[in-house]
Scaffold this motif. Structure first.
Motif, short mmCIF file in Angstrom:
data_model
loop_
_atom_site.label_atom_id
_atom_site.label_comp_id
_atom_site.label_asym_id
_atom_site.label_seq_id
_atom_site.Cartn_x
_atom_site.Cartn_y
_atom_site.Cartn_z
N ASP A 7 0.82 -1.22 0.00
CA ASP A 7 0.00 0.00 0.00
C ASP A 7 0.85 1.26 0.00
O ASP A 7 0.52 2.23 -0.68
CB ASP A 7 -1.02 0.00 1.14
CG ASP A 7 -0.43 -0.07 2.53
OD1 ASP A 7 0.75 -0.48 2.67
OD2 ASP A 7 -1.15 0.27 3.48
N TYR A 8 1.96 1.28 0.73
CA TYR A 8 2.79 2.49 0.71
C TYR A 8 3.72 2.51 -0.50
O TYR A 8 4.53 3.42 -0.67
CB TYR A 8 3.58 2.65 2.01
CG TYR A 8 4.44 1.49 2.41
CD1 TYR A 8 5.69 1.29 1.84
CD2 TYR A 8 4.01 0.60 3.40
CE1 TYR A 8 6.50 0.23 2.23
CE2 TYR A 8 4.81 -0.46 3.80
CZ TYR A 8 6.05 -0.64 3.22
OH TYR A 8 6.84 -1.70 3.60
N ASN A 9 3.59 1.51 -1.38
CA ASN A 9 4.27 1.50 -2.67
C ASN A 9 3.30 1.76 -3.82
O ASN A 9 3.56 1.41 -4.96
CB ASN A 9 4.98 0.15 -2.86
CG ASN A 9 6.20 0.02 -1.97
OD1 ASN A 9 7.20 0.72 -2.16
ND2 ASN A 9 6.13 -0.86 -0.99
N GLU A 45 -2.33 8.79 12.02
CA GLU A 45 -1.33 7.78 12.38
C GLU A 45 0.06 8.18 11.89
O GLU A 45 1.06 7.97 12.59
CB GLU A 45 -1.74 6.42 11.84
CG GLU A 45 -0.88 5.30 12.38
CD GLU A 45 -1.60 3.97 12.48
OE1 GLU A 45 -0.91 2.96 12.70
OE2 GLU A 45 -2.83 3.92 12.37
N ASN A 46 0.13 8.75 10.68
CA ASN A 46 1.43 9.15 10.13
C ASN A 46 2.04 10.31 10.91
O ASN A 46 3.20 10.25 11.35
CB ASN A 46 1.29 9.58 8.66
CG ASN A 46 1.00 8.45 7.70
OD1 ASN A 46 0.73 8.68 6.53
ND2 ASN A 46 1.02 7.21 8.16
N GLU A 47 1.27 11.39 11.08
CA GLU A 47 1.83 12.64 11.57
C GLU A 47 1.76 12.79 13.09
O GLU A 47 2.61 13.47 13.68
CB GLU A 47 1.11 13.82 10.91
CG GLU A 47 1.28 13.86 9.40
CD GLU A 47 0.55 15.02 8.75
OE1 GLU A 47 0.07 15.91 9.49
OE2 GLU A 47 0.45 15.04 7.51
N HIS A 48 0.76 12.18 13.70
CA HIS A 48 0.55 12.44 15.12
C HIS A 48 0.90 11.24 16.01
O HIS A 48 1.13 11.42 17.20
CB HIS A 48 -0.88 12.89 15.36
CG HIS A 48 -1.24 14.12 14.59
ND1 HIS A 48 -0.68 15.35 14.85
CD2 HIS A 48 -2.06 14.30 13.53
CE1 HIS A 48 -1.15 16.24 14.00
NE2 HIS A 48 -1.99 15.64 13.19
N VAL A 49 0.90 10.04 15.42
CA VAL A 49 1.34 8.86 16.18
C VAL A 49 2.77 8.49 15.81
O VAL A 49 3.54 8.02 16.63
CB VAL A 49 0.39 7.67 15.96
CG1 VAL A 49 0.86 6.43 16.73
CG2 VAL A 49 -1.04 8.04 16.37
N GLY A 50 3.12 8.71 14.54
CA GLY A 50 4.50 8.46 14.12
C GLY A 50 4.71 7.15 13.40
O GLY A 50 5.85 6.70 13.26
N VAL A 51 3.63 6.52 12.89
CA VAL A 51 3.75 5.28 12.12
C VAL A 51 3.52 5.62 10.64
O VAL A 51 2.44 6.10 10.29
CB VAL A 51 2.73 4.23 12.58
CG1 VAL A 51 2.83 2.98 11.71
CG2 VAL A 51 2.97 3.86 14.04
N PRO A 52 4.51 5.39 9.77
CA PRO A 52 4.37 5.77 8.36
C PRO A 52 3.59 4.74 7.54
O PRO A 52 4.04 4.24 6.51
CB PRO A 52 5.82 5.87 7.90
CG PRO A 52 6.54 4.84 8.71
CD PRO A 52 5.86 4.87 10.08
N CYS A 53 2.38 4.41 8.00
CA CYS A 53 1.58 3.38 7.34
C CYS A 53 1.01 3.90 6.03
O CYS A 53 0.94 5.10 5.77
CB CYS A 53 0.44 2.94 8.26
SG CYS A 53 -0.75 4.24 8.64
N GLY A 54 0.56 2.96 5.19
CA GLY A 54 -0.17 3.32 4.00
C GLY A 54 -1.64 3.51 4.31
O GLY A 54 -2.05 3.62 5.46
N ILE A 55 -2.46 3.48 3.26
CA ILE A 55 -3.87 3.82 3.39
C ILE A 55 -4.77 2.59 3.56
O ILE A 55 -5.97 2.73 3.84
CB ILE A 55 -4.33 4.63 2.16
CG1 ILE A 55 -5.71 5.28 2.37
CG2 ILE A 55 -4.34 3.74 0.90
CD1 ILE A 55 -5.77 6.25 3.50
N MET A 56 -4.22 1.39 3.45
CA MET A 56 -5.07 0.20 3.43
C MET A 56 -5.92 0.03 4.68
O MET A 56 -7.14 -0.19 4.60
CB MET A 56 -4.23 -1.07 3.23
CG MET A 56 -5.08 -2.35 3.30
SD MET A 56 -4.12 -3.86 3.16
CE MET A 56 -3.21 -3.85 4.70
#
Length: 389
Positions: free
Chosen positions: A44-46, A166-177
Motif C-alpha cells: 500500500d505504501y508503494n 497515524e502518520n503525523e501524530h502517532v508516528g507510524v508511516p503506514c499506507g492507506i489500506m
C-alpha cells in the motif's frame, strides 16, 4: 475456535462503561472493524494493490461532545484510568490515547471545527495481533466526531484523515489500506483497492458458501510498527524506486522484474523490489480466481506470499513461520502472515471439513515448541464502520 459476540452486547457494554466512567450517558456508539488482509502486504505504501476485508470483531467508541475542547479517553482494556488531553497536547507519547488524540488533531489541522469529547472504548480486536486495531480505533473515533460535530465526511475523507493521524501524530508511516478497510469494507466481500488512485471494487468472498473456512491464527506475539522496522522497509522501497527512476514500485511491471532487479546493485534493494512486484501480481491473480469462482485455488498464492514476506521482505518471525508451516502440514490449502509483520497473526485457508484438524495441528506445534497456545478465530467478511447505538 472463537468468533465474535453479538454487536448489541458490545454496544451496550460501551454505553454502560461510558456511564460508569463519566457519570452520564453517551450521545451514541460508533464501531469500526479490525481487518484481515487476504493478500497484498507492504504494497500500500508503494502505491500498489491490496485485498483486505473487515472482520466481524470491531472496536466500539461511546462518545459525547464537550464544550471546552478537552479530550477525555478511557479504554476498558487498558489500565490507568482516563487520559485527559488538552487541544494543544501532542498526540505522540500518550500511549493508546495517541490514536484518538491524533484523529482530533488531524481533523482540526484539516480545518474542521471539532470541539472536545468524552470517549469510552470497548474493543473485540486484539491489539498487536496484526488485525489493525489502531485503524479500527481511529475510524470509530472519526465517525463519532463526524456525527457529533456535523462534519459531513465521506468514507474516503475519513480514511485519509485517519491515516494522517497515524502518520503525523502517532508516528507510524503506514499506507492507506487499514483505514480504508475499516471505513469502506462491506460484508461478504474483499476490497480490491488501488492505493494510488483510491479506486475500490468489492469482490464477493464468502468462504462458508464455498465449503471453506478462513482461520486467523493470532500467535500472541505482539508487534509494534512504531519501533522503526516498518519505517526502514518503507524507506528502502522508496530508495529503490528512485534508483529505478519510477514514482513508486507499483510502476515496475511484473514482466520487467528481472530487468529491474538487474539494474539494482544492492541485494537488499533487490529483495524489497522482488517482494512488492510479485505481491502485486499475486493480488491480481487472487482477484481473477475469486471472479472465476475458484476460491480454493487461492491457497498456494497465500503460501507463496508468506515465503516472499519471510525471505525477501524479512518481516516474519519464528512464530508466524511455525503457524504457516504447521497449518500447511496439517492439510490447509494455504497460509500466510497478515499485517505488518514482526509478530501478529497468520491467515489460513482450509476446507471446512479440515478446519478443526488444522487448528489442532497448529496448537500442537506451538505446544511442542514451548510457546503459548495461539488464539484461533474463524473470519467471515463483515461490515465496515457504522453507528452501533
Amino acid at each position: 475456535m472463537s468468533g465474535g459476540v453479538p454487536e448489541r452486547d458490545t454496544a451496550r457494554a460501551a454505553c454502560d462503561g461510558f456511564r460508569a466512567v463519566f457519570g452520564y450517558g453517551p450521545a451514541g456508539v460508533w464501531a469500526a472493524p479490525g481487518r484481515v488482509n487476504l493478500i497484498g502486504e507492504h504494497t500500500d505504501y508503494n502505491d500498489g494493490f491490496v485485498l483486505p476485508f473487515a472482520l466481524r470483531q470491531s472496536t466500539f467508541v461511546a462518545a459525547a461532545p464537550r464544550a471546552d475542547g478537552l479530550l477525555r479517553a478511557h479504554s476498558a482494556a487498558v489500565p490507568g484510568g482516563v487520559a485527559e488531553l488538552a487541544p494543544d497536547t501532542p498526540a505522540a507519547g500518550t500511549g493508546w490515547a495517541a490514536y484518538p488524540a491524533g484523529v482530533v488533531r488531524a481533523l482540526r489541522a484539516a480545518g474542521h471545527r471539532v470541539g472536545g469529547a468524552d470517549l469510552h472504548v470497548e474493543s473485540e480486536v486484539p491489539a498487536g495481533a496484526g488485525l489493525s486495531s489502531s485503524a479500527a480505533l481511529e475510524v470509530a473515533t472519526a465517525l463519532a466526531l463526524d456525527e457529533l460535530y456535523g462534519l459531513g465526511l465521506s468514507r474516503e475523507e475519513t480514511a485519509l484523515l485517519c491515516r494522517r493521524a497515524e502518520n503525523e501524530h502517532v508516528g507510524v508511516p503506514c499506507g492507506i489500506m487499514d483505514q480504508t478497510a475499516a471505513a469502506c469494507c462491506t460484508a461478504g466481500h474483499v476490497l480490491h483497492l488501488d492505493t494510488r488512485e483510491l479506486t475500490r471494487r468489492h469482490v464477493p468472498f464468502g468462504p462458508a458458501a464455498a465449503g471453506l473456512r478462513l482461520l486467523v491464527v493470532d500467535t500472541r506475539v505482539e508487534h509494534d510498527l512504531a519501533d522503526g522496522s516498518y519505517a526502514k522497509r518503507r524507506a528502502g522501497c522508496e530508495a529503490a524506486a528512485r534508483a529505478l527512476g519510477v514514482r513508486a514500485l507499483r510502476d515496475v511491471p511484473y514482466a520487467s522484474l528481472d530487468d529491474a532487479l538487474g539494474a539494482l546493485p544492492d541485494g537488499a534493494a533487490r529483495r524489497l523490489v522482488r517482494h512488492v512486484v510479485t505481491e502485486n501480481d499475486r493480488v491480481a491473480r487472487t482477484v481473477a480466481l475469486l471472479d472465476a469462482g475458484r476460491p480454493r485455488a487461492v491457497g498456494p498464492l497465500l503460501t507463496a506470499g508468506h515465503a516472499s514476506l519471510r525471505d525477501d521482505f524479512a518481516v516474519s518471525c519464528p512464530e508466524l513461520d511455525l503457524a504457516v508451516a504447521a497449518a500447511n502440514g496439517a492439510g490447509a490449502l494455504g497460509a500466510r502472515m497478515t499485517g505488518g509483520g514482526f509478530g501478529g497473526s497468520a491467515v489460513v485457508l482450509v476446507a471446512e471439513e479440515d478446519a478443526e484438524r488444522v487448528a489442532k495441528g497448529v496448537a500442537a506445534a506451538f505446544a511442542a515448541a514451548g510457546l503459548r497456545r495461539p488464539r484461533v478465530l474463524t473470519a467471515e467478511p463483515g461490515p465496515g464502520a457504522r453507528r452501533a447505538a
